[in-house]
Design an enzyme around this catalytic site. Structure first.
Site, short mmCIF file in Angstrom:
data_model
loop_
_atom_site.label_atom_id
_atom_site.label_comp_id
_atom_site.label_asym_id
_atom_site.label_seq_id
_atom_site.Cartn_x
_atom_site.Cartn_y
_atom_site.Cartn_z
N SER A 153 0.79 -1.22 0.00
CA SER A 153 0.00 0.00 0.00
C SER A 153 0.83 1.27 0.00
O SER A 153 0.29 2.34 -0.22
CB SER A 153 -0.95 0.02 1.20
OG SER A 153 -0.21 0.13 2.38
N LYS A 186 0.92 4.35 6.84
CA LYS A 186 0.26 5.15 5.82
C LYS A 186 0.80 6.57 5.92
O LYS A 186 1.55 6.90 6.83
CB LYS A 186 -1.25 5.20 6.04
CG LYS A 186 -1.96 3.88 5.99
CD LYS A 186 -2.28 3.51 4.57
CE LYS A 186 -3.05 2.22 4.49
NZ LYS A 186 -2.26 1.06 4.25
#
Lengths: 192, 220
Positions: free
Chosen positions: B37, B81
């Protein structure tokens, strides 16, 4: 024998041999021995420090408003509760547990409330006839004194990652020492 | 004979090392992260990063930082993230970039109505108010008729009639998104996350060696 350097060709006595390996104040120690010494001690220290931080419970100061929220009578002293952190290994909680969590609206504050519903449960929404499903990884918390409590009815389900510990006992003041009981609200809850 | 005195020296030394390590562990740790990701910033097969915790505790983490966050859907999982928006920002985002020709996956704006909405005492449950992109929008009110309630969440229709969900980041929350928008399960799926879930800020990459160095802003 500590003031003399023994000559290299003779075997040192057994006592000074051991001391030269483990104590850094001997002149005949080499750099290698120092590295082994500090490495093994810090490894042990890291391991012990890690264990200590995982398992240590803490005594948590509860602010005055919590007393009004958890009990029906008024108190004027602050309560101290014992928070256990072993439940944070697997994040397994039960209905009716009293937990301490960081507030979702202000990460500097901590609040203590009771878990009403766990992930996957359906709960009757406040002030309406709807049913809300608690999403995965969240829980619904409410204070016992519903009238003056800022809880999930205001900010919604709380992610379980915000939980800091489970309050099991009140340890101060002495007249309130005792176990914190689990109270399950069957009327608000339905499973599946 | 000498063994007992050695033992007491070991004990005091071990105690001192344990105390000092316990202090350091609160500030810094080394972590191995993997997953798709955060491509191209972090590799698929894994990177070893230095993560520090003090900036998080002081509240100084901001947009553009790569952070480690405890997942709101599974508290036993920690994900890495990037923070893109802070409280009070209006976020217009794209959930499914594969089926869309819009270039930007997210637009962050500072909005007057969002800032006023922050001051309201109660907030809706963020998780339940993410609008779906496929619903047809009702006509948007004129600029002069907008009010604070419109700031909560709505649908945005741009010039080319693309329907994009729009949300205001509530107080105490942040908007996190992975750099690889095609393979990232982030705030576009589960909404803004509370700041308290942030565990640390990754600021330096240690391994692999060709990426050795500080992790900066987005590379593209």
């Amino acid at each position: 024998m500590k003031t003399m350097n023994p000559p290299r060709m003779t075997l040192p006595q057994s006592e000074t041999h051991i001391s030269s390996l483990y104590l850094p104040d001997q002149e005949e120690n080499s750099c290698f021995h120092m590295i082994i010494f500090w490495g093994s001690h810090s490894g042990l220290g890291c391991f012990l420090g890690f264990l200590w931080l995982q398992v240590m419970p803490d005594i948590h100061l509860v602010e005055e408003t919590w007393i009004w929220e958890l009990e029906t009578f008024y108190g004027t002293l602050d309560d101290y509760v014992l928070l256990e952190k072993l439940c944070l290994e697997k994040y397994k909680f039960s209905h009716g547990d009293v937990i301490a969590f960081r507030s979702p609206t202000n990460h500097h504050e901590k609040q203590i409330k009771r878990i009403i519903a766990l992930p996957g449960d359906w709960i009757t929404a406040p002030y309406s006839f709807d049913a809300l499903r608690i999403p995965e990884g969240h829980c619904w918390v409410e204070g016992d004194n519903s009238a003056s409590s800022l809880d999930s009815r205001s900010f919604g389900p709380v992610p379980l990652g915000l939980v800091c510990g489970r309050a099991t006992h009140i340890v101060w003041p002495p007249q309130r020492i005792g176990k914190i009981e689990r109270i399950i609200h069957h009327d608000r809850l339905s499973f599946g | 004979m000498g063994a007992l005195s050695k033992l007491s020296q070991w004990k005091t030394l071990a105690r001192e090392v344990a105390e000092r390590t316990a202090i350091v562990v609160n500030f810094l740790c080394i972590l191995h992260v993997y997953g798709p990701s955060m491509l191209p910033t972090l590799n698929l097969t894994g990177d070893v990063l230095l993560v520090e915790k003090m900036t998080v505790r002081m509240g100084k983490v901001g947009p553009g930082d790569v952070v480690l966050v405890r997942s709101p859907e599974n508290p036993r999982k920690t994900v890495s993230k990037r923070i893109l928006g802070m409280e009070g920002d209006r976020v217009t985002f794209l959930i499914d970039p594969k089926n869309s020709d819009i270039y930007h996956s997210v637009v962050i704006q500072q909005d007057f109505y969002c800032k006023k909405w922050l001051k309201k005492k109660t907030y809706p449950c963020y998780r339940m108010n993410i609008p779906k992109a496929s619903t047809t929008p009702s006509p948007l009110p004129k600029q002069s008729e907008r009010s604070i309630e419109d700031a909560e969440s709505q649908i945005h229709v741009d010039r080319n009639e693309h329907i994009l969900p729009q949300i205001c980041v509530p107080k105490g929350h942040v908007w996190i998104q992975g750099d690889n928008i095609y393979a990232s399960h982030d705030s576009r799926n589960f909404g803004p996350v509370p700041y308290g879930l942030i565990q640390g800020k990754a600021f330096f990459r240690v391994w692999p060696l060709n990426g050795f160095g500080p992790l900066g802003q987005r590379e593209w």
